[in-house]
Design a protein around this motif. Structure first.
Motif, PDB file in Angstrom:
ATOM      1  N   LEU A 125       0.836  -1.210   0.000  1.00 39.95           N
ATOM      2  CA  LEU A 125       0.000   0.000   0.000  1.00 39.95           C
ATOM      3  C   LEU A 125       0.867   1.256   0.000  1.00 39.95           C
ATOM      4  N   ARG A 126       1.992   1.218   0.734  1.00 40.54           N
ATOM      5  CA  ARG A 126       2.896   2.374   0.731  1.00 40.54           C
ATOM      6  C   ARG A 126       3.502   2.599  -0.651  1.00 40.54           C
ATOM      7  N   GLN A 128       2.194   1.679  -3.520  1.00 39.63           N
ATOM      8  CA  GLN A 128       1.139   2.165  -4.406  1.00 39.63           C
ATOM      9  C   GLN A 128       0.873   3.650  -4.176  1.00 39.63           C
ATOM     10  N   LYS A 129       0.895   4.063  -2.909  1.00 43.71           N
ATOM     11  CA  LYS A 129       0.683   5.475  -2.594  1.00 43.71           C
ATOM     12  C   LYS A 129       1.811   6.331  -3.149  1.00 43.71           C
ATOM     13  N   LYS A 130       3.053   5.847  -2.998  1.00 44.57           N
ATOM     14  CA  LYS A 130       4.206   6.590  -3.498  1.00 44.57           C
ATOM     15  C   LYS A 130       4.155   6.704  -5.019  1.00 44.57           C
ATOM     16  N   LYS A 132       1.464   6.591  -6.875  1.00 42.87           N
ATOM     17  CA  LYS A 132       0.366   7.496  -7.208  1.00 42.87           C
ATOM     18  C   LYS A 132       0.796   8.948  -7.052  1.00 42.87           C
ATOM     19  N   GLU A 133       1.538   9.250  -5.989  1.00 43.64           N
ATOM     20  CA  GLU A 133       2.028  10.612  -5.786  1.00 43.64           C
ATOM     21  C   GLU A 133       3.020  11.011  -6.882  1.00 43.64           C
TER      22      GLU A 133
END
Length: 221
Positions: A125-126, A128-130, A132-133
């Motif tokens: 999840l981290r 994927q978040k990175k 996405k950012e």
């Protein structure tokens, strides 16, 4: 066998799901108690086999079914306290304690597995978040660059068809143009009074005849 309340261990959800797969039989007084003990022996064998193969989920289900049958179902039978089944009763109690202890070990292993899964999920999840950012930042940078390109004046383009003829060249950023003549050729200006008029036809003919008469005739031999 009653489960613990407010279970917060990592494998709590997994074990709760497995417990829902366990049937809850109701004792039948007309069903011989000996058959219940025979059934418990079958469940015990399945539990030991699955546990030896390290199949945690199956081991947990078979072990829970055995303990539930021995500790909840069989004691409610009318002949449970009969001396006839005293040996079976004592053996089932002793084995139930061993199975419960083994189930605790299985739960510990499940805790480790679920903790690893949760860490891997959190890491994913981290990431994927990175990602996405990063994509969002790239899109924002592209939008800003596009907006800036609209604000800048466009560079002038050179069109050869609009270039003036050589006679119209003047000194400019591309260099000096052709130099104009310093003075008009002699006799080439209508305003020059010193320029003689062109000879007439008769004058040209007389001059030609005069030149012909001056030719030297060759002497006779």
């Amino acid at each position: 066998m009653k489960g613990a309340q407010n279970d917060t261990r990592p494998s709590a959800s997994r074990r709760q799901y497995l417990k829902k797969q366990i049937p809850k039989p109701i004792v039948n007084e007309h069903y011989p108690l000996a058959r219940y003990y025979a059934l418990s022996q079958q469940l015990l064998e399945k539990f030991l086999d699955a546990n030896e193969k390290m199949n945690l989920d199956d081991s947990y289900i078979w072990g829970m079914r055995y303990c539930y049958l021995v500790t909840d179902v069989i004691p409610s039978h009318g002949y449970y306290n009969s001396r006839k089944f005293s040996e079976e009763k004592q053996a089932a109690r002793t084995m139930a304690k061993k199975v419960i202890a083994e189930l605790q070990k299985i739960a510990d292993v499940m805790d480790v597995e679920e903790s690893v899964k949760q860490e891997e999920l959190a890491k994913k999840l981290r990431e994927q978040k990175k990602e996405k950012e990063r994509l969002e930042k790239e899109r924002k940078d592209m939008d800003e660059a596009k907006a800036m390109s609209f604000d800048l004046p466009s560079a002038p383009t050179f069109d050869p068809s609009n270039r003036p003829p050589p006679s119209e060249f003047k000194d400019g950023p591309d260099g000096p143009g052709p130099a104009p003549p310093m003075y008009p050729p002699p006799g080439d200006s209508e305003d020059d009074p010193a320029a003689p008029p062109p000879p007439s036809y008769s004058e040209v003919t007389t001059l030609t005849d005069s030149l012909a008469s001056l030719r030297i005739q060759p002497s006779a031999p």
